[in-house]
Motif scaffolding. Structure first.
Motif, PDB file in Angstrom:
ATOM      1  N   SER A   1       3.825  -5.477  -1.084  1.00 16.83           N
ATOM      2  CA  SER A   1       3.636  -6.106   0.222  1.00 16.83           C
ATOM      3  C   SER A   1       2.208  -6.643   0.298  1.00 16.83           C
ATOM      4  CB  SER A   1       3.891  -5.105   1.343  1.00 16.83           C
ATOM      5  OG  SER A   1       2.963  -4.051   1.237  1.00 16.83           O
ATOM      6  N   ASP A   2       1.977  -7.589   1.231  1.00 20.44           N
ATOM      7  CA  ASP A   2       0.645  -8.191   1.321  1.00 20.44           C
ATOM      8  C   ASP A   2      -0.420  -7.160   1.697  1.00 20.44           C
ATOM      9  OD1 ASP A   2       0.893 -10.869   0.425  1.00 20.44           O
ATOM     10  OD2 ASP A   2       2.053 -11.317   2.232  1.00 20.44           O
ATOM     11  N   ASP A   3       0.010  -6.055   2.343  1.00 23.19           N
ATOM     12  CA  ASP A   3      -1.004  -5.036   2.663  1.00 23.19           C
ATOM     13  C   ASP A   3      -1.210  -4.048   1.495  1.00 23.19           C
ATOM     14  OD1 ASP A   3       1.210  -3.442   2.799  1.00 23.19           O
ATOM     15  OD2 ASP A   3       1.062  -2.973   4.926  1.00 23.19           O
ATOM     16  N   GLY A   4      -0.595  -4.326   0.351  1.00 28.55           N
ATOM     17  CA  GLY A   4      -0.934  -3.587  -0.872  1.00 28.55           C
ATOM     18  C   GLY A   4       0.019  -2.479  -1.259  1.00 28.55           C
TER      19      GLY A   4
ATOM     20  N   TYR B   1      -0.947  -9.165 -16.791  1.00 30.03           N
ATOM     21  CA  TYR B   1      -0.965  -8.271 -15.628  1.00 30.03           C
ATOM     22  C   TYR B   1      -0.864  -9.087 -14.344  1.00 30.03           C
ATOM     23  CZ  TYR B   1      -1.961  -4.524 -18.836  1.00 30.03           C
ATOM     24  OH  TYR B   1      -1.852  -3.617 -19.867  1.00 30.03           O
ATOM     25  N   ARG B   2      -1.485 -10.264 -14.356  1.00 30.46           N
ATOM     26  CA  ARG B   2      -1.425 -11.141 -13.187  1.00 30.46           C
ATOM     27  C   ARG B   2       0.000 -11.657 -12.968  1.00 30.46           C
ATOM     28  NH1 ARG B   2      -6.329 -13.114 -11.142  1.00 30.46           N
ATOM     29  NH2 ARG B   2      -8.108 -12.115 -12.151  1.00 30.46           N
ATOM     30  N   ALA B   3       0.700 -11.993 -14.050  1.00 34.23           N
ATOM     31  CA  ALA B   3       2.070 -12.523 -13.927  1.00 34.23           C
ATOM     32  C   ALA B   3       3.013 -11.448 -13.366  1.00 34.23           C
ATOM     33  CB  ALA B   3       2.562 -13.028 -15.284  1.00 34.23           C
ATOM     34  N   VAL B   4       2.851 -10.202 -13.821  1.00 35.02           N
ATOM     35  CA  VAL B   4       3.686  -9.108 -13.291  1.00 35.02           C
ATOM     36  C   VAL B   4       3.397  -8.938 -11.790  1.00 35.02           C
ATOM     37  CG1 VAL B   4       4.094  -6.608 -13.371  1.00 35.02           C
ATOM     38  CG2 VAL B   4       3.872  -7.909 -15.502  1.00 35.02           C
ATOM     39  N   THR B   5       2.130  -9.052 -11.424  1.00 34.29           N
ATOM     40  CA  THR B   5       1.751  -8.923 -10.005  1.00 34.29           C
ATOM     41  C   THR B   5       2.401 -10.029  -9.175  1.00 34.29           C
ATOM     42  OG1 THR B   5      -0.360  -8.015 -10.728  1.00 34.29           O
ATOM     43  CG2 THR B   5      -0.240  -8.778  -8.437  1.00 34.29           C
ATOM     44  N   LEU B   6       2.385 -11.249  -9.708  1.00 31.59           N
ATOM     45  CA  LEU B   6       2.996 -12.367  -8.983  1.00 31.59           C
ATOM     46  C   LEU B   6       4.495 -12.137  -8.808  1.00 31.59           C
ATOM     47  CD1 LEU B   6       2.816 -15.168  -7.697  1.00 31.59           C
ATOM     48  CD2 LEU B   6       3.173 -16.155  -9.979  1.00 31.59           C
TER      49      LEU B   6
ATOM     50  N   HIS C   1      -4.234  -7.777  -5.782  1.00 34.56           N
ATOM     51  CA  HIS C   1      -3.295  -6.688  -6.100  1.00 34.56           C
ATOM     52  C   HIS C   1      -3.216  -6.336  -7.579  1.00 34.56           C
ATOM     53  CE1 HIS C   1      -1.982  -6.828  -1.968  1.00 34.56           C
ATOM     54  NE2 HIS C   1      -1.814  -8.139  -2.068  1.00 34.56           N
ATOM     55  N   VAL C   2      -3.799  -7.184  -8.438  1.00 35.80           N
ATOM     56  CA  VAL C   2      -3.585  -6.994  -9.877  1.00 35.80           C
ATOM     57  C   VAL C   2      -4.189  -5.688 -10.399  1.00 35.80           C
ATOM     58  CG1 VAL C   2      -5.566  -8.422 -10.574  1.00 35.80           C
ATOM     59  CG2 VAL C   2      -3.657  -8.117 -12.139  1.00 35.80           C
ATOM     60  N   SER C   3      -5.290  -5.264  -9.805  1.00 34.96           N
ATOM     61  CA  SER C   3      -5.926  -4.046 -10.295  1.00 34.96           C
ATOM     62  C   SER C   3      -4.979  -2.840 -10.095  1.00 34.96           C
ATOM     63  CB  SER C   3      -7.246  -3.849  -9.543  1.00 34.96           C
ATOM     64  OG  SER C   3      -7.798  -2.643  -9.889  1.00 34.96           O
TER      65      SER C   3
END
Ligand code: DC
Length: 239
Positions: A56-59, A42-47, A105-107
């Motif tokens: 975007s950085d604001d989510g 899930y973290r890799a997809v987020t990256l 953002h991963v959640s």
């Protein structure tokens, strides 16, 4: 530790900061099994989403574009000098996916049904040959409901906060104990109440409350569990 003649699937779920991945890695090393950290996927997809401006950085997430990009996201694991490393499209991203940017953002990414569907599919294919230990939030309930051994880890929130506090203090991070405790409690609530596959103990999972257990105690507990599993499940053979 005695080896299991026939390989099985071991599913480990549980609350955050219970040492799931350390425990899962130790088990995998003992049994010579493959270890898969589903959270890293899930973290890799987020990256990928962040790097390709789909998040975007604001989510704000361009959900449709992220889902469309899924076939272009290739995730793999490699053991380098005894450590598990996550690869995204051939690049070692182990450090980056643990950073604050991905963590923030991963959640939200893990709440996208189609992302989950694809990662669950990939996780299931990784377990086809068994001989696997996978940790996460939905491994015993969704990914491997037929796993021969399911473990659900928990610990008193104060004990978990204390562990996190010590870890962060070692890295000289200035966070108060109360802030960490609130964060642990909030994450439990979020994990257990999210709309998509909320965290829950599978009915047939064994509960491991490690509030008062050392890593050695946990391995002793696991050794006893293995003996029972082998007796219960003839496929695992005599040990
Ligand atoms: O375990 P972790 O902190 O690396 O997990 C990252 C995120 O992915 C966290 O928000 C929980 C989520 N996750 C999930 O929804 N399902 C999994 N099987 C594993 C992790």
């Amino acid at each position: 530790m005695s080896a299991i003649p026939s390989k099985i699937v071991i599913a480990i779920d549980g609350h955050s900061s219970t040492g799931k991945s350390s425990f899962a890695k130790a088990i995998a090393a003992k049994l010579n099994y493959v270890y898969v950290d589903s959270g890293a996927m899930y973290r890799a997809v987020t990256l990928y989403g962040l790097d390709h401006m789909l998040i975007s950085d604001d989510g704000k997430i361009d959900t449709a574009a992220l889902i469309a990009a899924m076939p272009a996201i290739h995730i793999g694991f490699r053991n380098i000098d005894g450590q598990n490393h996550t690869f995204l499209n051939g690049v070692n991203v182990e450090q980056t996916i643990r950073g604050i940017r991905v963590s923030q953002h991963v959640s939200a990414v893990s709440a996208i049904v189609e992302v989950r569907r694809r990662l669950v599919h990939l996780q299931q294919s990784m377990g086809r040959d068994k001989g696997i230990v996978m940790d996460g939030r939905d491994i015993g309930t969704v990914v491997f409901p037929q796993a021969e051994l399911k473990i659900f880890m928990t610990a008193d929130p104060h004990v978990r906060a204390e562990r996190r506090y010590k870890e962060l203090a070692e890295k000289s991070r200035q966070v108060s104990f109360d802030e960490i405790l609130q964060n642990v409690i909030q994450r439990d609530y979020d994990d257990e109440h999210r709309a998509v596959t909320p965290l829950r103990k599978a009915d047939d999972a064994l509960l491991l409350d490690n509030s008062l257990l050392t890593p050695a105690d946990q391995m002793q507990w696991f050794e006893n569990v293995l003996k029972t599993t082998a007796k219960r499940n003839p496929l695992c053979g005599g040990m």
